[in-house]
Design an enzyme around this catalytic site. Structure first.
Site, short mmCIF file in Angstrom:
data_model
loop_
_atom_site.label_atom_id
_atom_site.label_comp_id
_atom_site.label_asym_id
_atom_site.label_seq_id
_atom_site.Cartn_x
_atom_site.Cartn_y
_atom_site.Cartn_z
N GLY A 222 0.78 -1.23 0.00
CA GLY A 222 0.00 0.00 0.00
C GLY A 222 0.80 1.27 0.00
N THR A 223 2.14 1.18 -0.02
CA THR A 223 2.96 2.39 0.01
C THR A 223 3.09 3.05 -1.36
OG1 THR A 223 4.91 0.95 -0.15
CG2 THR A 223 4.30 1.74 2.04
N LYS A 225 4.25 1.32 -4.55
CA LYS A 225 5.34 0.85 -5.42
C LYS A 225 4.88 0.76 -6.88
CE LYS A 225 5.85 -2.90 -2.96
NZ LYS A 225 4.88 -2.57 -1.88
N THR A 226 3.73 0.16 -7.10
CA THR A 226 3.21 0.06 -8.46
C THR A 226 2.85 1.42 -9.01
OG1 THR A 226 2.33 -2.13 -7.92
CG2 THR A 226 1.48 -1.07 -9.89
N HIS A 440 -13.16 1.10 32.49
CA HIS A 440 -12.01 0.57 31.76
C HIS A 440 -11.40 1.63 30.84
CE1 HIS A 440 -9.80 -2.78 29.68
NE2 HIS A 440 -9.80 -1.89 28.71
N GLU A 441 -12.25 2.30 30.07
CA GLU A 441 -11.73 3.29 29.14
C GLU A 441 -11.20 4.53 29.87
OE1 GLU A 441 -11.20 2.55 26.18
OE2 GLU A 441 -12.35 0.69 26.16
N HIS A 444 -7.66 3.89 31.06
CA HIS A 444 -6.65 4.20 30.04
C HIS A 444 -6.41 5.70 29.96
CE1 HIS A 444 -6.30 0.19 28.47
NE2 HIS A 444 -7.57 0.11 28.11
N ASP A 517 -5.53 -5.15 24.92
CA ASP A 517 -4.55 -4.32 25.66
C ASP A 517 -3.38 -5.17 26.15
OD1 ASP A 517 -6.37 -2.25 25.31
OD2 ASP A 517 -7.36 -2.66 27.22
#
Length: 635
Positions: A222-223, A225-226, A440-441, A444, A517
């Site tokens: 996906g970078t 090249k083609t 929980h969130e 984080h 996680d």
């Protein structure tokens, strides 16, 4: 002047073998039909004994006939002597029919004599019926052969197996130039030299320089090249042969090598030109025993090496190839004089992502509130294909909502859709599950907000998504970083286990919501020990090596079993330290954790600014008593 080879109607467009025209196909069809008819008659004749009409009449007059069958062109009969034999030993006789005979009367007389006569023995066949049957047979066979020759490219059934499937792209056909490729300035600079050589070869040959025969484009999927290879074709305005490495591999041994020869023969006729082989690892795999042996692949690779060595760079033939697995390519393919120039097509940086977004939004109607730089900051690590998908998803969302232009919200929501999927509106959580997800969130987010070396939180949500997440916390970096310190990585570990720590501190339970996680935290801790040299026990020793760095980038242990066990203990130690630190922080900030979680339960989605407002208010509340404390009376 050299004659135009394409004027010959019997030649292929590439000047190869002559085509099978209609006359040739019809003649072949007639030969096949006549041969088939001859063989059929031979087989049928071998089943009977050929006699004369006089022999038949003599047998009839002598009363020796047992069975008679009168056909349109012959008469079959069996004598009583043959009929008395076993069925497998019986053999009938046949003879021609004289013209003008009254065979219906003869059949009636034979039946009166006790001879077995088939009632359908006299067929109303004529020469016209026979001709029509042959016409139908010839026509059907002709259509089948004509279709086969067209399917095989006009070279017959076996002629096109060894023929190259490469397509020739010219500038007008590709429609891609370097203006359509963003974020790969270094790669474009390396390829620009190749384009300049094709345009002005005398500038290089005057000083004695030789252009590299081959260049290898290496990068993650996906970078672009083609896309880069097509842009080279558009910039150079020379014939561009594009073929995939898998097109060389056939079920017939030797066909791959034949296609390589045919490809380079075509290229030599129209030089200067560019040959692009996509996914060259399909044919250029290393010939050692680690990956197995394949004689067809080895023959094709040997032929490719021979063809690359066989032309001079002064002829203007340049070979480009693309792969995302350079470590498995054969060493002979990468030696000087072949694909010796390696061009890395890496993931774009911040400026590269911004330029890529500008390229993909050129034909998209954008509203005034769109800030592509913020989108570029949020999409760290994304490749060109990801950004193109993001822009397209935003455009589709704008159309669904009935707008005429894409706004900033469309782009941000599309980014979240790519990483977490769409919202699952029909998923109903219980009150307890919602509280668990909220704490929980927030666990984080609160750890990230309180740490100095963490990325800012941009969004917290407890809305389930199709990726399987019941909620997520999004962190958006303020600036792009290419290095991380050990302290920053430890902070990231504490942030990752903060959700499980919040569950334990508040509810005293452990849920399955922390699975992802824990996986990410374990992988990060293992990399710190095995690759980054951030362990007190192992120091700077590397205990794992990365394979397929442009694909999954998975590391494989390269040490003894005893050392691997020690690595596991060090990883567990790092995770336990991060977990205990996160629990201590959340226990200390329990009131703040409860307050933000209750707010999140009401709104379901909050922004990073709302989170930081709670954190700032809590910090000011802690500073206020210290400021209002009375001065020391003894002073």
């Amino acid at each position: 002047m050299e004659p135009n080879r394409n004027n010959d109607p019997n030649k292929t467009p590439e000047g190869g073998r002559p085509k099978l025209n209609l006359v040739t196909t019809l003649l072949i069809t007639l030969v096949i039909v006549l041969l088939f008819s001859w063989v059929l008659n031979m087989v049928r004749s071998s089943q009977y004994t050929l006699t004369t009409w006089s022999d038949f009449v003599a047998a009839r007059d002598a009363g020796q006939l047992a069975e008679v069958e009168i056909q349109a062109d012959r008469l079959l009969y069996m004598t009583k002597e043959e009929a008395a034999k076993e069925p497998q030993d019986q053999k009938a006789c046949f003879t021609g029919l004289p013209r003008g005979g009254n065979y219906e009367t003869m059949a009636t007389e034979l039946a009166a004599q006790g001879v077995k006569v088939n009632e359908k023995i006299i067929e109303d066949n004529s020469i016209i019926t026979m001709i029509l049957s042959y016409v139908v047979m010839i026509g059907g066979l002709f259509l089948i052969m004509n279709m086969l020759t067209r399917r095989m490219g006009g070279d017959g059934m076996m002629g096109s197996f060894g023929k190259s499937k490469a397509k020739v792209y010219m500038e007008k056909q590709t429609g891609v130039t370097f203006k359509d490729v963003a974020g790969q300035d270094e790669a474009k600079e390396s390829l620009q030299e190749i384009i300049d050589f094709l345009h002005n070869p005398q500038k290089y040959t005057a000083i004695g320089a030789k252009l590299p025969k081959g260049a290898l484009l290496v990068g993650s999927p996906g970078t672009g090249k083609t896309l880069l290879a097509k842009a080279v074709a558009g910039e150079a305005d020379v014939p561009f042969f594009s073929i995939s490495g898998s097109d060389f591999v056939e079920m017939f041994v030797g066909m791959g090598a034949s296609r390589v020869r045919d490809l380079f023969q075509q290229a030599a006729k129209v030089a200067p030109c560019i040959i692009f082989i996509d996914e060259i690892d399909a044919v250029g795999r290393s010939r050692d025993n680690r990956y197995g042996s394949n004689s067809e692949q080895e023959q094709t690779l040997n032929q490719l090496l021979s063809e690359i060595d066989g032309f001079e760079s002064s002829k203007g033939i340049v070979c480009l190839a693309a792969t995302n697995r350079p470590e498995i390519l054969d060493k002979a393919l990468l030696r000087p004089g072949r694909f010796d120039r390696r061009i890395i097509v890496d993931r774009p940086n911040l400026q590269g992502r911004l330029d890529t977004l500008k390229v993909h939004t050129r034909k998209i109607k954008l509203s005034e509130d769109v800030d592509l730089r913020k989108i570029a900051q949020a999409t760290a690590g994304a490749v060109g294909a990801d950004l193109a998908n993001l822009v397209n998803e935003a455009a589709l969302r704008a159309v669904r909502l009935g707008r005429q232009a894409v706004n900033q919200e469309d782009l941000l929501v599309s980014f979240e859709t790519v990483i977490a999927g769409t919202e699952k509106k029909n998923t109903v959580l219980t009150d307890m599950e919602k509280r668990l997800v909220a704490y929980h969130e927030v666990g984080h987010a609160l750890i990230a907000a309180l740490e100095k070396h963490s990325q800012p939180v941009s969004k917290i949500t407890i809305v389930p998504h199709t990726s399987g997440a019941l909620g997520y916390t999004m962190q958006m970096p303020e600036e792009e970083k290419f290095l991380s310190t050990a302290q920053e990585l430890r902070t990231e570990l504490r942030t990752l286990v903060g959700g499980r720590a919040a569950e334990q501190v508040v509810f005293g339970v452990q849920t399955t919501g922390a699975a992802n996680d824990i996986q990410r935290a374990t992988a990060l801790a293992r990399n710190m020990i095995t690759q980054y040299g951030m362990s007190d026990k192992f120091g700077l020793m590397t205990t794992a090596s990365v394979q397929n760095q442009y694909l999954d980038g998975q590391a494989y242990m390269d040490c003894s079993q005893e050392t691997a066990a020690g690595v596991d203990r060090e990883v567990m130690k790092l995770l336990n330290e991060a977990y205990e630190s996160a629990k201590a922080t959340l226990t200390q900030k329990r009131s703040l954790l409860d307050e933000i979680s209750e707010y999140l339960l009401v709104k379901e989605t909050i922004t990073g600014d709302e989170l930081m407002a709670y954190v700032s208010a809590d910090a000011k509340a802690l500073e206020a008593p210290a400021e209002e404390a009375p001065a020391n009376p003894e002073e």
